[in-house]
Design an enzyme around this catalytic site. Structure first.
Site, PDB file in Angstrom:
ATOM      1  N   ARG A 236       0.885  -1.169   0.000  1.00  0.00           N
ATOM      2  CA  ARG A 236       0.000   0.000   0.000  1.00  0.00           C
ATOM      3  C   ARG A 236       0.919   1.214   0.000  1.00  0.00           C
ATOM      4  O   ARG A 236       2.024   1.161   0.575  1.00  0.00           O
ATOM      5  CB  ARG A 236      -0.884   0.039   1.261  1.00  0.00           C
ATOM      6  CG  ARG A 236      -2.003  -0.984   1.285  1.00  0.00           C
ATOM      7  CD  ARG A 236      -3.142  -0.613   0.328  1.00  0.00           C
ATOM      8  NE  ARG A 236      -4.266  -1.543   0.417  1.00  0.00           N
ATOM      9  CZ  ARG A 236      -4.422  -2.617  -0.360  1.00  0.00           C
ATOM     10  NH1 ARG A 236      -3.526  -2.915  -1.273  1.00  0.00           N
ATOM     11  NH2 ARG A 236      -5.483  -3.391  -0.223  1.00  0.00           N
ATOM     12  N   GLU A 265      -4.314   7.862  -4.044  1.00  0.00           N
ATOM     13  CA  GLU A 265      -4.749   7.205  -5.278  1.00  0.00           C
ATOM     14  C   GLU A 265      -6.155   7.662  -5.645  1.00  0.00           C
ATOM     15  O   GLU A 265      -7.000   7.764  -4.746  1.00  0.00           O
ATOM     16  CB  GLU A 265      -4.727   5.685  -5.099  1.00  0.00           C
ATOM     17  CG  GLU A 265      -3.320   5.150  -4.869  1.00  0.00           C
ATOM     18  CD  GLU A 265      -3.272   3.637  -4.641  1.00  0.00           C
ATOM     19  OE1 GLU A 265      -4.327   2.979  -4.753  1.00  0.00           O
ATOM     20  OE2 GLU A 265      -2.195   3.136  -4.345  1.00  0.00           O
ATOM     21  N   HIS A 284      -2.280   0.740  -9.410  1.00  0.00           N
ATOM     22  CA  HIS A 284      -2.789  -0.223  -8.413  1.00  0.00           C
ATOM     23  C   HIS A 284      -3.527  -1.384  -9.104  1.00  0.00           C
ATOM     24  O   HIS A 284      -4.727  -1.561  -8.923  1.00  0.00           O
ATOM     25  CB  HIS A 284      -3.718   0.490  -7.415  1.00  0.00           C
ATOM     26  CG  HIS A 284      -3.897  -0.298  -6.149  1.00  0.00           C
ATOM     27  ND1 HIS A 284      -4.124   0.297  -4.939  1.00  0.00           N
ATOM     28  CD2 HIS A 284      -3.889  -1.640  -5.894  1.00  0.00           C
ATOM     29  CE1 HIS A 284      -4.258  -0.634  -4.000  1.00  0.00           C
ATOM     30  NE2 HIS A 284      -4.114  -1.828  -4.568  1.00  0.00           N
TER      31      HIS A 284
HETATM   32  P1  NAP Z   1      -0.640 -12.128   4.401  1.00  0.00           P
HETATM   33  O1  NAP Z   1      -0.645 -13.536   3.927  1.00  0.00           O
HETATM   34  O2  NAP Z   1      -1.376 -11.779   5.639  1.00  0.00           O
HETATM   35  O3  NAP Z   1       0.898 -11.682   4.540  1.00  0.00           O
HETATM   36  C1  NAP Z   1       1.291 -10.491   5.124  1.00  0.00           C
HETATM   37  C2  NAP Z   1       2.748 -10.618   5.554  1.00  0.00           C
HETATM   38  O4  NAP Z   1       3.170  -9.349   6.056  1.00  0.00           O
HETATM   39  C3  NAP Z   1       2.978 -11.640   6.652  1.00  0.00           C
HETATM   40  O5  NAP Z   1       4.123 -12.377   6.345  1.00  0.00           O
HETATM   41  C4  NAP Z   1       3.223 -10.776   7.885  1.00  0.00           C
HETATM   42  O6  NAP Z   1       4.119 -11.344   8.805  1.00  0.00           O
HETATM   43  C5  NAP Z   1       3.872  -9.568   7.258  1.00  0.00           C
HETATM   44  N1  NAP Z   1       3.796  -8.426   8.167  1.00  0.00           N
HETATM   45  C6  NAP Z   1       2.718  -7.898   8.766  1.00  0.00           C
HETATM   46  N2  NAP Z   1       3.070  -6.875   9.582  1.00  0.00           N
HETATM   47  C7  NAP Z   1       4.409  -6.792   9.487  1.00  0.00           C
HETATM   48  C8  NAP Z   1       5.371  -5.955  10.088  1.00  0.00           C
HETATM   49  N3  NAP Z   1       5.015  -5.017  10.975  1.00  0.00           N
HETATM   50  N4  NAP Z   1       6.675  -6.147   9.785  1.00  0.00           N
HETATM   51  C9  NAP Z   1       7.045  -7.117   8.911  1.00  0.00           C
HETATM   52  N5  NAP Z   1       6.173  -7.942   8.285  1.00  0.00           N
HETATM   53  C10 NAP Z   1       4.877  -7.775   8.578  1.00  0.00           C
HETATM   54  O7  NAP Z   1      -1.221 -11.162   3.289  1.00  0.00           O
HETATM   55  P2  NAP Z   1      -1.116 -11.278   1.686  1.00  0.00           P
HETATM   56  O8  NAP Z   1      -2.316 -11.974   1.151  1.00  0.00           O
HETATM   57  O9  NAP Z   1       0.229 -11.775   1.318  1.00  0.00           O
HETATM   58  O10 NAP Z   1      -1.285  -9.718   1.308  1.00  0.00           O
HETATM   59  C11 NAP Z   1      -0.364  -8.782   1.785  1.00  0.00           C
HETATM   60  C12 NAP Z   1      -0.747  -7.366   1.430  1.00  0.00           C
HETATM   61  O11 NAP Z   1      -0.516  -7.120   0.051  1.00  0.00           O
HETATM   62  C13 NAP Z   1      -2.215  -6.978   1.606  1.00  0.00           C
HETATM   63  O12 NAP Z   1      -2.570  -6.719   2.929  1.00  0.00           O
HETATM   64  C14 NAP Z   1      -2.321  -5.741   0.735  1.00  0.00           C
HETATM   65  O13 NAP Z   1      -1.975  -4.580   1.476  1.00  0.00           O
HETATM   66  C15 NAP Z   1      -1.260  -5.987  -0.342  1.00  0.00           C
HETATM   67  N6  NAP Z   1      -1.899  -6.253  -1.652  1.00  0.00           N
HETATM   68  C16 NAP Z   1      -1.705  -5.372  -2.662  1.00  0.00           C
HETATM   69  C17 NAP Z   1      -2.307  -5.597  -3.886  1.00  0.00           C
HETATM   70  C18 NAP Z   1      -2.097  -4.661  -5.030  1.00  0.00           C
HETATM   71  O14 NAP Z   1      -2.974  -4.546  -5.863  1.00  0.00           O
HETATM   72  N7  NAP Z   1      -0.967  -4.013  -5.129  1.00  0.00           N
HETATM   73  C19 NAP Z   1      -3.139  -6.715  -4.067  1.00  0.00           C
HETATM   74  C20 NAP Z   1      -3.310  -7.575  -3.001  1.00  0.00           C
HETATM   75  C21 NAP Z   1      -2.684  -7.349  -1.787  1.00  0.00           C
HETATM   76  P3  NAP Z   1       3.675 -12.537   9.809  1.00  0.00           P
HETATM   77  O15 NAP Z   1       3.283 -13.682   8.918  1.00  0.00           O
HETATM   78  O16 NAP Z   1       4.899 -12.808  10.546  1.00  0.00           O
HETATM   79  O17 NAP Z   1       2.533 -12.017  10.603  1.00  0.00           O
END
Ligand code: NAP
Length: 326
Positions: A236, A265, A284
């Site tokens: 984000r 955005e 995005h």
């Molecule tokens: P996820 O499976 O929940 O993975 C999130 C990861 O971030 C986990 O490994 C978590 O660590 C880590 N994390 C959380 N807080 C942290 C911190 N303070 N320091 C370091 N690492 C941290 O989620 P996901 O499905 O992969 O999605 C991740 C994110 O991608 C979404 O929340 C969204 O913001 C973004 N996204 C963007 C798009 C786009 O269009 N660009 C599309 C989809 C998603 P732990 O496992 O250790 O808790």
């Protein structure tokens, strides 16, 4: 008939299915609370489904009948989960169905920046390719480089898989907790954030936006990166201090960046990032393919309907609401 407020985006087939069963109203205002029709429908709405609606205390004060907010995205930084939970309103998201699509986009950005694909595409189309390239136009390799992934969750691991097995990259990662299974699968090494920043050729940020991750990459972090580093933000916009990123790119603290997300955005026309030659920008589009947008809409609708029909939604963010309701 139950009332469903649809905000910003829901794929047409899914919208049509909901319209058969519910009183559905679609809104797309950037400041919806200043639209009287929105506020009046919200007063009676049983459910909200859509993208990036800021669901906070102010909005919820206009929604006394609300049972569920179903986000058509995996990130839910637009939802005040504490406030929703206090009011016994379920919140849901769409994890999983978009993982591979977002990972493909992140790899695409890495390749686009490193091999300067958008810039050289323009070079060819503007009829400037009249003799062989000069050294100044060369890119840099992606394969066999070191990739640091910040946020080794679903998407982070899908990026690791592509990078490790498709591009023979060495994988470093940082997340809140180590991931032994991912380490074994992708030969990945857990690092502190600082170690990752210092050692990576490519730094890819893919955490959720939370209070902890807001502004997690700023001046200090860019100073730690290699001057040859390529920074990718697929998480984000607000996880990065954008003014510090601009300074790092201008001052050569890092080489280049690929950005799918921005602090504001759609991006403001006067955002300096738009004028930097060493930046590739996308609007995005992480999950924006026909297949994945439809899958996300379907999953979000399933979550919405489950909540409205007294069942536990598959992707419930605040399970305590369900426990209280039982
Ligand atoms: P996820 O499976 O929940 O993975 C999130 C990861 O971030 C986990 O490994 C978590 O660590 C880590 N994390 C959380 N807080 C942290 C911190 N303070 N320091 C370091 N690492 C941290 O989620 P996901 O499905 O992969 O999605 C991740 C994110 O991608 C979404 O929340 C969204 O913001 C973004 N996204 C963007 C798009 C786009 O269009 N660009 C599309 C989809 C998603 P732990 O496992 O250790 O808790």
């Amino acid at each position: 008939m139950k009332k469903i407020l649809v905000y910003q985006r829901l794929e047409r087939p899914v919208l049509q299915e909901l319209q058969i069963k519910y009183d559905v109203r679609f809104f797309n205002d950037p400041n919806p609370l200043s639209n009287r029709e929105f506020v009046s429908f919200l007063q009676e709405a049983d459910g909200i489904i859509g993208l990036e609606l800021e669901v906070n205390k102010t909005l919820l004060d206009h929604a006394p009948n609300l049972k569920v907010v179903s986000n058509v995205s995996v990130g839910y930084n637009n939802l005040d989960i504490e406030e929703l939970t206090k009011r016994n309103i379920m919140a849901t998201n769409t994890p999983g169905v978009l993982t591979d699509t977002v990972a493909d986009m992140a790899m695409g950005l890495m390749l686009a920046v490193a091999r300067r694909i958008p810039e050289l595409d323009q070079f060819v189309k503007s009829r400037q390719w009249t003799q062989s390239l000069t050294e100044e136009q060369y890119g840099t390799d992606v394969h066999h480089k070191v990739l640091g992934i910040i946020g080794m969750g679903r998407i982070g691991q899908a990026i690791a898989q592509r990078a490790r097995f498709g591009f023979d990259m060495e994988i470093l990662y940082h997340s809140r907790t180590p991931k032994p299974e991912a380490e074994a699968k992708y030969d990945a090494t857990y690092c502190t954030l600082d170690e990752l920043l210092q050692q990576s050729d490519f730094v890819c940020l893919i955490t959720p936006l939370t209070k902890e991750t807001e502004g997690m990459i700023g001046k200090r972090e860019f100073q730690l990166m290699k001057p040859s580093a390529i920074f990718i933000n697929a998480s984000r916009g607000k996880t990065v201090v954008e003014s510090d990123l601009i300074a790092a790119l201008k001052e050569g603290q890092i080489k280049a960046a690929g950005l799918d997300v921005f602090t504001k955005e759609p991006i403001e026309p006067d955002n300096e990032l738009l004028d930097l030659p060493n930046v590739v920008t996308l609007p995005h589009i992480g999950s924006s393919t026909y297949e994945t947008e439809l899958a996300m809409s379907r999953l979000a609708a399933e979550n919405l309907e489950a909540a409205l029909n007294g069942q536990r939604p598959k992707n419930l963010i605040n399970p305590s609401v369900w426990e209280t309701a039982k």
